[in-house]
Design a protein around this motif. Structure first.
Motif, PDB file in Angstrom:
ATOM      1  N   GLU A   1     -25.283  47.042  70.390  1.00 13.30           N
ATOM      2  CA  GLU A   1     -24.745  45.680  70.502  1.00 13.30           C
ATOM      3  C   GLU A   1     -25.511  44.878  71.547  1.00 13.30           C
ATOM      4  O   GLU A   1     -25.833  43.700  71.327  1.00 13.30           O
ATOM      5  CB  GLU A   1     -23.263  45.764  70.884  1.00 13.30           C
TER       6      GLU A   1
ATOM      7  N   ARG B   1     -28.846  43.735  70.242  1.00 11.92           N
ATOM      8  CA  ARG B   1     -28.795  42.621  69.273  1.00 11.92           C
ATOM      9  C   ARG B   1     -28.457  41.304  69.956  1.00 11.92           C
ATOM     10  O   ARG B   1     -29.040  40.252  69.661  1.00 11.92           O
ATOM     11  CB  ARG B   1     -27.772  42.953  68.186  1.00 11.92           C
ATOM     12  N   ILE B   2     -27.506  41.375  70.866  1.00 17.63           N
ATOM     13  CA  ILE B   2     -27.134  40.111  71.553  1.00 17.63           C
ATOM     14  C   ILE B   2     -28.290  39.632  72.413  1.00 17.63           C
ATOM     15  O   ILE B   2     -28.565  38.419  72.507  1.00 17.63           O
ATOM     16  CB  ILE B   2     -25.860  40.327  72.390  1.00 17.63           C
TER      17      ILE B   2
ATOM     18  N   ALA C   1     -31.368  40.111  71.712  1.00 13.92           N
ATOM     19  CA  ALA C   1     -32.372  39.566  70.789  1.00 13.92           C
ATOM     20  C   ALA C   1     -32.050  38.104  70.469  1.00 13.92           C
ATOM     21  O   ALA C   1     -32.971  37.274  70.301  1.00 13.92           O
ATOM     22  CB  ALA C   1     -32.389  40.390  69.521  1.00 13.92           C
ATOM     23  N   ILE C   2     -30.783  37.772  70.391  1.00 18.38           N
ATOM     24  CA  ILE C   2     -30.401  36.375  70.138  1.00 18.38           C
ATOM     25  C   ILE C   2     -30.667  35.529  71.386  1.00 18.38           C
ATOM     26  O   ILE C   2     -31.098  34.368  71.308  1.00 18.38           O
ATOM     27  CB  ILE C   2     -28.924  36.299  69.741  1.00 18.38           C
TER      28      ILE C   2
ATOM     29  N   ASN D   1     -34.777  34.157  72.893  1.00 21.36           N
ATOM     30  CA  ASN D   1     -35.280  33.607  71.642  1.00 21.36           C
ATOM     31  C   ASN D   1     -35.711  32.165  71.856  1.00 21.36           C
ATOM     32  O   ASN D   1     -35.047  31.417  72.587  1.00 21.36           O
ATOM     33  CB  ASN D   1     -34.164  33.631  70.601  1.00 21.36           C
TER      34      ASN D   1
ATOM     35  N   LEU E   1     -33.874  30.105  67.863  1.00 23.17           N
ATOM     36  CA  LEU E   1     -32.469  29.756  67.638  1.00 23.17           C
ATOM     37  C   LEU E   1     -32.058  28.650  68.609  1.00 23.17           C
ATOM     38  O   LEU E   1     -32.615  28.498  69.697  1.00 23.17           O
ATOM     39  CB  LEU E   1     -31.585  30.987  67.856  1.00 23.17           C
TER      40      LEU E   1
ATOM     41  N   LEU F   1     -26.291  28.435  70.732  1.00 22.28           N
ATOM     42  CA  LEU F   1     -26.015  29.803  70.245  1.00 22.28           C
ATOM     43  C   LEU F   1     -26.365  30.835  71.310  1.00 22.28           C
ATOM     44  O   LEU F   1     -25.648  31.810  71.520  1.00 22.28           O
ATOM     45  CB  LEU F   1     -26.832  30.048  68.968  1.00 22.28           C
TER      46      LEU F   1
ATOM     47  N   VAL G   1     -23.682  30.982  73.952  1.00 22.14           N
ATOM     48  CA  VAL G   1     -22.525  31.754  73.452  1.00 22.14           C
ATOM     49  C   VAL G   1     -22.818  33.261  73.554  1.00 22.14           C
ATOM     50  O   VAL G   1     -21.961  34.056  73.952  1.00 22.14           O
ATOM     51  CB  VAL G   1     -22.217  31.356  72.004  1.00 22.14           C
ATOM     52  N   ALA G   2     -24.040  33.613  73.219  1.00 13.55           N
ATOM     53  CA  ALA G   2     -24.422  35.032  73.305  1.00 13.55           C
ATOM     54  C   ALA G   2     -24.387  35.494  74.752  1.00 13.55           C
ATOM     55  O   ALA G   2     -23.987  36.636  75.038  1.00 13.55           O
ATOM     56  CB  ALA G   2     -25.812  35.204  72.719  1.00 13.55           C
TER      57      ALA G   2
ATOM     58  N   GLU H   1     -20.951  36.277  75.618  1.00  8.05           N
ATOM     59  CA  GLU H   1     -20.480  37.512  74.938  1.00  8.05           C
ATOM     60  C   GLU H   1     -20.966  38.762  75.652  1.00  8.05           C
ATOM     61  O   GLU H   1     -20.224  39.730  75.818  1.00  8.05           O
ATOM     62  CB  GLU H   1     -20.993  37.518  73.490  1.00  8.05           C
TER      63      GLU H   1
END
Lengths: 128, 343
Positions: free
Chosen positions: A50, A53-54, A56-57, A60, A63, A67, A70-71, A74
Motif C-alpha cells: 500500500e 502504491r500511494i 507512486a501517486i 508524480n 497526476l 490527488l 489526498v494521497a 492517506e
C-alpha cells in the motif's frame, strides 16, 4: 527476591493484554526494544504494498496535485510503525543498535567473540 | 550230404517244433475253454515251484483271460465299459464269481478243513474290497472326525502380549541402536505351533466351537466413517515416527535428512526451484488488456501506462501480483472519481 519480582513483572508485562491487540507475545526476545523492532518489521511487511502504491501517486508529475495531497493525507493516516524507516538493524543476539554488521546481523563484539573461537565459517584474522 | 543232413535236421527240428507248437496250441485250446479252467491252472501252477516258464505261462494266460473276458462281456456291453462293468459287478454282487471260485479252488487244494478255509478266504476278500472302495471314495471321514474332536489350543493374552513385545523391542544400546532379537527364532517357533493346530481343510468345516460371537458389520462401518483420524491415532503415529526416526549413521544420511527438511538444496541446482509461475512471458509483458476500465485519455491513462511499463520489466512479481497491483489502482481511482471530476 527483588530480582525474582522484577523477572515476574517483566514476564507479566511481556504478555500483551488481550483487549487491544489480537495476539499474545510469549517469545523471549533479548529486550523490549528488540520486541518493538520486531513489531515494526511485521507491520512494515504488511503495509509495504500500500505504501508503495500511494507513494507512486505522490511522487508524480503527471497526476494533478490535488490527488497527490489526498494521497499524502492517506499515507499519514497509516500506522506509524508501518513505515520501514523506523526499523533499526539491531544485533540479533545482544540487541545492540550500533556496530552491527549487516551480513551477519551481529554486533562487533559478538562477531569478534565467535570469530576468535572459530565459530564463524570462512572468517580468519586478517594479516597482510 | 552234410547240407542234406542239416536240412533234414532242420526239417526235423522244424517238424518237431511244429509238433510242439501244435501240441501247445491244442493244449491251450483245451485249457482256453472257460476262464475257470485258467484260474485253476494258475492256482495249480502256484502250488508247484514257480519257475520262469510258469511265470511266462501265467502272464500269457492272464492276457488271454483278459481277452476272453473282454469277448465274453463285450457281447453285451462295449469294451470301454469293461472297468465300469466290473465295478458294477462288484457293487451288485458282493464278490467276483471268479474270485469265489479261486478261493474255493485254493481251499480244495489245501489239506485242511475245506469249508472253513473257503469261508475265511471269502471274508478276507470282502474286507479287502470294502477297504478299496472306501479309499476310492476318499476316506478322509475318519480324519475329519478326529480333528473336530481335537481342542484348539488357546493362548493366554499375557503370553500373546509377551510374544508381540519380544518381536518389537524398543531397547536401545549404548550406541543408540535398537536391540533387534533374532528374527528367525520366535517367528519360526510360532509358525510351527500354528501349523500343528490348524487342520488341513478349510476353517468352516466341522462343528462350531462357539468361542466368539459374530459381531454386526454395521457398527463397524459406522465407527470407521466417524472421524477417521482421532487425536489418539495422530499421537500414536507421531510416537511411531519419533521412535523409527533414528539419528543419521553417517554424513550422507544427514544430508538426506536436511534435503527432506528443506535446509539443503537439491543438486543439480534448479534455478526455478520453488517458483510455481506457470504463466507465459506474454502474460507478464502485455498487460494492456487490464487497462480496459480506465479512461483512454488524460493523465490517469498516462500514469497507468507508465505503471504497466514498470511491471512488464519486473521479473520478481508473479502475474497475479501484477494484476492485483493494477486492480488496486483501479479501485483507488474509482473512489476518487468524484473528487477528480470537481477538478
Amino acid at each position: 527476591m527483588a530480582a525474582s519480582a522484577l523477572a515476574w513483572a517483566l514476564r507479566a508485562a511481556r504478555q500483551v493484554l488481550p483487549s487491544p491487540c489480537p495476539r499474545q507475545v510469549r517469545s523471549y526476545y533479548v529486550d523490549w526494544r528488540m520486541l518493538r523492532d520486531v513489531k515494526r518489521r511485521k507491520l512494515a511487511y504488511e503495509y509495504a504494498d500500500e505504501r508503495l502504491r500511494i507513494n507512486a501517486i505522490r511522487k508524480n508529475t503527471i497526476l494533478p496535485k490535488e490527488l497527490q495531497e489526498v494521497a499524502d493525507k492517506e499515507i499519514a493516516d497509516l500506522p506509524r510503525d508501518s513505515c520501514p524507516v523506523r526499523i533499526r538493524n539491531r544485533c540479533v543476539l545482544t540487541s545492540r543498535p550500533r556496530g552491527v554488521k549487516r551480513r551477519w546481523r551481529l554486533s562487533r563484539i559478538v562477531f569478534r567473540h565467535f570469530a576468535d573461537h572459530a565459530q564463524m565459517s570462512g572468517i580468519q584474522r586478517a594479516m597482510w | 550230404s552234410t547240407s542234406s543232413v542239416l536240412s533234414t535236421e532242420k526239417d526235423k527240428s522244424t517238424a518237431s517244433k511244429d509238433g510242439t507248437t501244435e501240441v501247445a496250441s491244442k493244449s491251450q485250446e483245451r485249457t482256453a475253454g472257460t476262464p475257470k479252467q485258467k484260474l485253476l491252472d494258475i492256482i495249480g501252477n502256484m502250488k508247484v515251484e514257480v519257475s520262469y516258464r510258469n511265470k511266462l505261462r501265467q502272464l500269457k494266460t492272464r492276457e488271454v483271460k483278459k481277452e476272453a473276458t473282454n469277448k465274453l462281456e463285450g457281447l453285451d456291453r462295449e469294451g470301454t465299459m469293461l472297468q465300469k462293468a466290473t465295478e458294477g459287478v462288484h457293487r451288485g454282487k458282493p464278490l467276483n464269481p471268479e474270485l469265489v471260485e479261486a478261493a474255493s479252488a485254493v481251499a480244495s487244494s489245501l489239506p485242511l478243513n475245506k469249508k472253513q478255509m473257503e469261508s475265511e478266504l471269502l471274508a478276507q476278500l470282502r474286507r479287502h474290497e470294502e477297504t478299496t472302495d472306501k479309499q476310492k471314495k476318499g476316506g478322509t471321514i475318519n480324519i475329519r472326525n478326529v480333528i473336530s474332536e481335537m481342542a484348539v489350543k488357546r493362548q493366554s493374552p499375557a503370553q500373546r502380549g509377551v510374544r508381540i513385545s519380544n518381536r518389537i523391542s524398543l531397547e536401545l544400546d549404548e550406541d543408540g541402536q535398537r536391540i533387534k532379537p533374532g528374527r528367525l527364532s520366535p517367528q519360526s517357533f510360532d509358525s510351527r505351533r500354528y501349523f500343528y493346530c490348524v487342520p488341513f481343510q478349510s476353517l468352516k468345516v466341522g462343528r462350531r466351537l462357539n468361542i466368539f460371537t459374530k459381531a454386526s458389520t454395521e457398527t463397524e462401518n459406522a465407527l470407521k466413517t466417524v472421524s477417521a483420524p482421532t487425536i489418539w491415532d495422530l499421537e500414536f503415529a507421531k510416537e511411531v515416527a519419533a521412535v523409527t526416526a533414528q539419528p543419521p549413521r553417517n554424513g550422507f544420511e544427514e544430508m538426506i535428512q536436511w534435503t527432506k527438511e528443506g535446509i539443503l538444496w537439491e543438486f543439480p541446482i534448479d534455478n526455478e526451484a520453488g517458483m510455481e509461475d506457470d504463466a507465459e512471458f506474454h502474460e507478464h509483458i502485455f498487460l494492456e488488456k487490464h487497462l480496459e476500465d480506465f479512461p483512454k485519455q488524460g493523465p490517469i491513462r498516462h500514469f497507468m501506462e507508465l505503471v504497466i511499463c514498470g511491471l512488464s520489466k519486473n521479473p520478481y512479481l508473479t502475474v497475479k501480483q501484477k494484476i492485483e497491483h493494477i486492480e488496486w489502482f483501479q479501485k483507488y481511482f474509482e473512489e476518487k472519481k468524484e473528487f477528480l471530476q470537481e477538478i
